[in-house]
Design an enzyme around this catalytic site. Structure first.
Site, PDB file in Angstrom:
ATOM      1  N   CYS A 162     -32.817  82.591  42.932  1.00  0.00           N
ATOM      2  CA  CYS A 162     -32.276  81.523  42.090  1.00  0.00           C
ATOM      3  C   CYS A 162     -31.937  80.232  42.820  1.00  0.00           C
ATOM      4  CB  CYS A 162     -31.041  82.013  41.368  1.00  0.00           C
ATOM      5  SG  CYS A 162     -31.436  83.201  40.097  1.00  0.00           S
ATOM      6  N   PHE A 163     -30.998  80.297  43.750  1.00  0.00           N
ATOM      7  CA  PHE A 163     -30.531  79.039  44.361  1.00  0.00           C
ATOM      8  C   PHE A 163     -31.678  78.195  44.935  1.00  0.00           C
ATOM      9  CE2 PHE A 163     -25.912  80.650  45.270  1.00  0.00           C
ATOM     10  CZ  PHE A 163     -25.655  80.621  43.912  1.00  0.00           C
TER      11      PHE A 163
END
Ligand code: UDX
Length: 521
Positions: free
Chosen positions: A274-275
């Site tokens: 995600c990040f």
């Protein structure tokens, strides 16, 4: 409200965890996948990937018949009232999110909607940039169904905020539910469902328009990524001041009610599915809108450097060269309790170690199969150990990259007994002072050290030679700058800039890339 039937399109982390928890809460759920093997596995009660607690729930809800996996999308949509689009949106080379699966799924839902005569609701749950639901998903739904969104069927966007390794917990206990709605009827339908799922729990439900909900997801993830890069930069500064400990500093910072210290753990950088992807996607989204995302670009850059920084510390402890040194890596997954290697700092660390001709031996309680596959692709040679002890055996240096519980419990004696010399680089700061005192050498992220200061000084002193070797300046320019330095003092880098041989940007870029030094000096 009667219990709506649910279809989840996509059986990755986001989809399957939601499917399992909704089923656990008593809803009839169909999980749709295009992969026959996955469908079979799920219907045997087995998730196709490891996620803490998921196996037990899937096994139980499949047994009770609340969850069933189906091949393809049509059946799932025809038999349900709410359809969640939970397919992946991986990064394209440009950093933009790849919407291929989202498009395909929206089109397939549209086709099936054509055959339905009851009002139903489409909910986008995948991470998509603002505008995607309205400008990509809705037109496809309308085109393929021949029906009108907001009249014949509803549309919402409701992002998920799951942490891997805690996805089940996060789905059962969300801090809030964000609902982006095309119209009031759509939002009220989804809110009704969410209130049933979270009955008896105090979960705030926030309703807004589609675009705002899409942006919330990016806002949260990039804010957290920014926190991590921020604290890693502060840690780097702290390391040059002997005696300082960034973890103590964070306790002090976090005592301010305006600052939440939960995601201020300095370490070897953020990874995961995600990040990194969301920071990239927001950067490219901003650029397309002629906004220069300066802060986000730096968040990414600091994160890149942080993994390299861990290698730089090890190199320094090894006397300036890693060649032929046996380096033991403890932990490969991007965080504990998962076997996921996506964007794991271990990938950058191993690449850098390998480029510097270190012998790499690694141990991870779960991620080895994924790591093997990943590093074969990168053509990096790594020896995989079956235990911590085997990994540490005869190692010159140990770098801790993932804070698995198993590693926290290790005593210093294990390192002293197994390693050639117990030199430890703690990339996640899991060991306390007692432990630190008992090993031969310990360096931790954000822990001030005399060596850290010396290392930057050494780099700066040798800078002229290194810039010449890298071809950024000529030997003649170096000599002139040294003459200037003798005459007027100042550091070599500053003199090179003063004489116009090098821009400050180029110098900082070089230091950052080679040594992870980003400060001016
Ligand atoms: C994240 C978000 O937390 C979640 O809300 C979102 O939906 C998906 O992305 P996840 O990627 O599973 O979840 O892991 P997370 O626990 O957030 O950690 C991400 C990375 O940041 C890991 O590599 C972790 O080691 C690192 N991290 C996290 C730090 O380096 N320091 C911290 O303080 C927190």
């Amino acid at each position: 409200m009667t219990k709506p039937k649910i279809a989840i399109l996509g059986t990755g982390y986001v989809g399957l965890v939601a499917a399992a928890v909704f089923a656990e809460r008593g809803f009839d759920v169909l999980a749709s996948s295009l992969d026959k093997e996955k469908v079979n596995l799920i219907n045997r009660g087995q998730p196709p990937f490891y996620e803490k607690d998921l196996g037990a729930i899937v096994e139980s809800v499949v047994r009770t018949g609340k969850l069933r996996a189906v091949l393809g999308r049509r059946e799932a949509v025809l038999d349900s009232d709410i359809f969640f689009i939970a397919v992946g949106t991986p990064s394209l080379m440009s950093g933009e999110a790849d919407l291929r699966l989202v498009r395909e799924t929206a089109a397939a839902i549209g086709e099936a909607l054509r055959e339905k005569d009851t009002y139903s609701l489409v909910v986008a749950r995948s991470t998509i940039v603002p505008g995607t639901t309205r400008n990509v998903i809705i037109p496809l739904l309308e085109k393929h169904s021949g029906k009108k969104a907001g009249e014949d069927f509803g549309v919402c966007m409701s992002p998920e905020f799951l942490r891997q390794g805690a996805a089940v917990y996060d789905t059962r206990n969300p801090d809030s539910v964000v609902i982006g709605e095309l119209d009031t009827r759509s939002g009220t339908f989804l809110e009704g469902f969410c209130r049933q799922v979270y009955a008896g729990q105090n979960v705030p439900i926030l309703r807004m328009n589609l675009e705002s909900a899409e942006m919330v997801k990016y806002g949260r993830n990039t804010f957290l990524a920014m926190n991590i890069s921020y604290i890693n930069e502060l840690a780097r500064i702290a390391e040059t001041i002997p005696g300082i400990d960034i973890y103590e500093v964070v306790k002090g910072i976090g005592a301010d009610w305006r600052i939440n210290p939960a995601f201020l753990n300095a370490g070897c950088g953020y990874g995961g599915s995600c990040f990194p992807k969301d920071v990239k996607a927001l950067i490219s989204f901003a650029r397309l809108r002629a906004v220069q995302p300066q802060l986000l670009e730096t968040v990414e850059e600091v994160n890149e450097q942080q993994a390299i920084h861990v290698v730089a510390i090890a190199k320094q402890e090894m006397g300036g060269s890693l060649k032929g040194k046996r380096i033991a890596l403890l932990g490969l997954s991007f965080k504990p309790d998962t076997d996921d290697m996506r964007e794991a700092p271990a990938i950058k660390v191993a690449n850098h170690l390998y480029a510097q001709e270190a012998d790499i031996v690694a141990y991870d309680p779960r991620a080895v199969p994924n790591a093997r596959e990943r590093f074969i692709r990168d053509t990096i040679k790594i020896y995989y150990a079956d235990s911590v002890q085997e990994c540490l055996k005869e190692a010159d240096c140990c770098i801790l990259l993932t804070e698995w519980e198993e590693f926290r419990k290790l005593s210093p004696e294990v390192f002293n007994r197994c390693m050639k010399r117990s030199v430890i680089v703690d990339g996640r700061r899991i060991w306390d002072e007692e432990f630190r005192k008992k090993v031969a050498a310990y360096r931790g992220i954000g822990l001030g050290s005399d060596n850290a200061y010396a290392s930057e000084q050494t780099v700066l002193l040798k800078l002229g030679d290194m810039l010449t070797k890298a071809g950024l300046i000529t030997q003649e320019q170096l000599e002139r700058a040294l003459e200037e330095q003798n005459r007027t003092g100042g550091l070599i880098g500053a003199n090179l800039i003063k004489l116009g041989y090098l821009t400050e940007e180029a110098l900082l870029g070089f230091l950052g890339k080679q040594y992870g030094i980003s400060r001016k000096g």
